[in-house]
Design an enzyme around this catalytic site. Structure first.
Site, short mmCIF file in Angstrom:
data_model
loop_
_atom_site.label_atom_id
_atom_site.label_comp_id
_atom_site.label_asym_id
_atom_site.label_seq_id
_atom_site.Cartn_x
_atom_site.Cartn_y
_atom_site.Cartn_z
N CYS A 82 2.50 2.21 -8.95
CA CYS A 82 2.97 3.63 -8.37
C CYS A 82 3.49 3.48 -6.88
O CYS A 82 4.43 4.36 -6.55
CB CYS A 82 2.03 4.51 -8.49
SG CYS A 82 1.24 5.16 -9.95
N CYS A 214 -1.44 15.31 -10.67
CA CYS A 214 -0.11 15.36 -10.80
C CYS A 214 0.47 15.43 -11.87
O CYS A 214 -0.23 14.77 -12.86
CB CYS A 214 0.69 14.19 -9.85
SG CYS A 214 0.46 12.74 -10.51
#
Length: 392
Positions: A82, A214
Site C-alpha cells: 500500500c 476504507c
C-alpha cells in the site's frame, strides 16, 4: 551538496468503485497528463519515471506511460504494497536530489476487485505469513487472515492497553467524512453520525464496523518533481519543496507487539528521521494526510507521528485536535476512508492534496495559512514512508 527537490505538478483521477473504472493505463495516463499540464512543462522534460501499483502484471507501468509518450527514458515499476505510490515519490526524490536527473515523474494506479483485499498468488508462500503468525502468537486467536484482521486486532490491543473508549474509532470516521464532503475527488460525500458508524455491520468483532474501513477503489495519481535550478530555469514560482523524507522497513520489534505489527514502530522511526532531517517537529505541522485504511490505524498513527503522546489519542480526538479549528487538520481530503484507497495511487493522491493545500488551492477544505504538511503512507509486509513538504 544535495539538490533541493520541488514538486511542480500534481494530478489525479476521481477514485471510483470497482466496476466503474477505466482501464488502469487510461486512468494513469490521464493523471500523468494532468500533472504535466499543472507543472507547465513538456513531457520531454521528464528524464526518469517511477510507477507504483500492486495488482498488475509486469511492465504495467510502461503500458500506462507509453500512452502519454515514448521518449526512451529509464522507468522502474514499484510494488511496496500500500506504500507503493509514496515509494515511487521516494525514488523520484532521490534521483533529483542526487543530481542524477533534473526532472522526474512518479505516478501510481490500481484496478481493484470488490470485497476484501486478498492475494492473487495462492500457489506460493504468502509474503506476510510471518505477520499473521505474529498475530496468532500475540492474540492467541485464530481468525480470518487479511487486512481486516491486522487492524481489527490492533484496535483491540490499543483499547486494552490504554483503556480507551472504542467509540473513538467511530468519531474518527465521522471526522473524516465531514472533510470528504468538500472534496470533489472523494468517493463518498454523505455525512455520518457516530451512531451510524457504530451500528453498521461488524466486520471484525467486537467493534470494527464497515464504516471504519476504507473501500476497495480504482484510480490513479501523479506528481512531477524537479531540482530548484530546473524550477528557476522554467520560471516555476509556485513549487512546493520536499524538505524531508524517510522510508523504513520492519525490524524484529514488529513481531513483539500487535500495534507494531501493523506499522506503528515503522511510523515512529520514519517520523523521527523526518523531524531530524527537517530540523522542525510535529508542533510545526499544519496539515496531514495519513494512512487511515482503517480508523483504528488513524488513531495509532496520531501517536506514531508524535501528534500526541502515547495513550493520548482519545483526548486528542475528543478535543477536536484532528480537524479544523484544532491543533492539526488530519485528512482534509477525506483520507483513504472516504476518498478511497486504490493501493498504488494512494501515496500520490496524498501528495496531490498536500500540494494543493500548500498552494492555497484546496477550496472549501483549505487549511488556513498552511505552510508545513506531513504525509504518511504505510504498507504491511512492509514499508512506511513519511514525507514533509514546505510551502514555496
Amino acid at each position: 551538496m544535495k539538490n533541493k527537490v520541488k514538486v511542480i505538478g500534481v494530478g489525479m483521477t476521481k477514485f471510483v468503485k470497482p466496476g466503474k473504472q477505466e482501464s488502469y493505463d487510461v486512468m494513469a495516463s490521464k493523471a500523468i497528463q494532468t500533472a504535466i499540464k499543472d507543472a507547465g512543462i513538456d513531457y520531454k522534460d521528464i528524464q526518469q519515471a517511477f510507477g507504483g501499483y500492486v495488482y498488475g502484471d509486469s511492465t504495467s507501468g510502461q503500458a500506462a506511460l507509453y500512452k502519454v509518450g515514448m521518449t526512451g527514458i529509464p522507468f522502474i515499476n514499484v510494488n511496496n504494497n500500500c506504500s507503493s505510490g509514496s515509494t515511487a515519490i521516494f525514488l523520484a526524490r532521490q534521483a533529483v536530489e542526487s543530481g542524477l536527473v533534473d526532472c522526474a515523474l512518479a505516478f501510481g494506479f490500481e484496478e481493484m476487485q470488490p470485497g476484501v483485499l486478498k492475494s492473487h498468488w495462492d500457489d506460493r508462500k504468502d509474503p506476510v505469513e510471518a505477520f499473521f503468525n505474529s498475530i496468532d502468537d500475540l492474540t492467541y486467536t485464530k481468525g480470518q487472515n487479511g487486512a481486516i484482521r491486522f487492524f481489527g486486532e490492533a484496535g483491540i490491543a490499543y483499547t486494552n492497553k490504554y483503556g480507551a473508549n472504542p467509540d473513538i474509532f467511530a468519531k474518527v470516521a465521522v471526522k473524516t467524512r465531514s472533510h470528504a464532503i468538500n472534496n470533489p475527488y472523494s468517493m463518498f460525500d454523505k455525512p455520518l453520525t457516530v451512531e451510524e458508524v457504530l451500528n453498521a455491520p461488524v466486520i471484525y468483532p467486537p467493534y470494527l464496523t464497515r464504516l471504519m474501513a476504507c473501500p476497495p477503489s480504482c484510480g490513479a495519481a501523479a506528481a512531477i518533481l524537479c531540482s530548484e535550478e530546473f524550477a528557476r530555469k522554467h520560471g516555476l514560482q509556485d513549487a512546493v519543496e520536499i524538505i524531508a523524507q524517510a522510508l523504513v522497513t520492519d525490524t524484529r520489534d514488529s513481531f513483539k507487539d500487535v500495534i507494531n505489527t501493523v506499522g506503528a514502530d515503522m511510523t515512529r522511526r520514519a517520523a523521527r528521521q523526518v523531524y531530524e532531517q527537517a530540523g522542525i517537529g510535529p508542533d510545526d505541522v499544519d496539515v496531514i494526510e495519513l494512512h487511515d485504511c482503517f480508523t483504528t490505524n488513524e488513531v495509532i498513527t496520531y501517536e506514531g507521528l508524535g501528534l500526541c503522546g502515547d495513550g493520548e489519542a482519545e483526548t486528542f480526538i475528543n478535543n477536536g485536535d484532528n480537524t479544523y479549528g484544532g491543533k492539526y487538520v488530519v485528512g482534509p481530503s477525506g483520507g483513504l476512508m472516504s476518498k478511497g484507497h486504490p493501493l498504488g495511487a494512494t501515496g500520490l493522491a496524498q501528495c496531490s492534496e498536500l500540494v494543493w493545500q500548500l498552494r492555497g488551492q484546496a477550496d472549501k477544505r483549505q487549511v488556513e495559512n498552511a505552510r508545513i504538511a506531513l504525509q504518511h503512507n504505510l504498507g504491511i509486509g512492509g514499508a512506511a514512508v513519511v514525507t514533509m513538504y514546505k510551502k514555496g
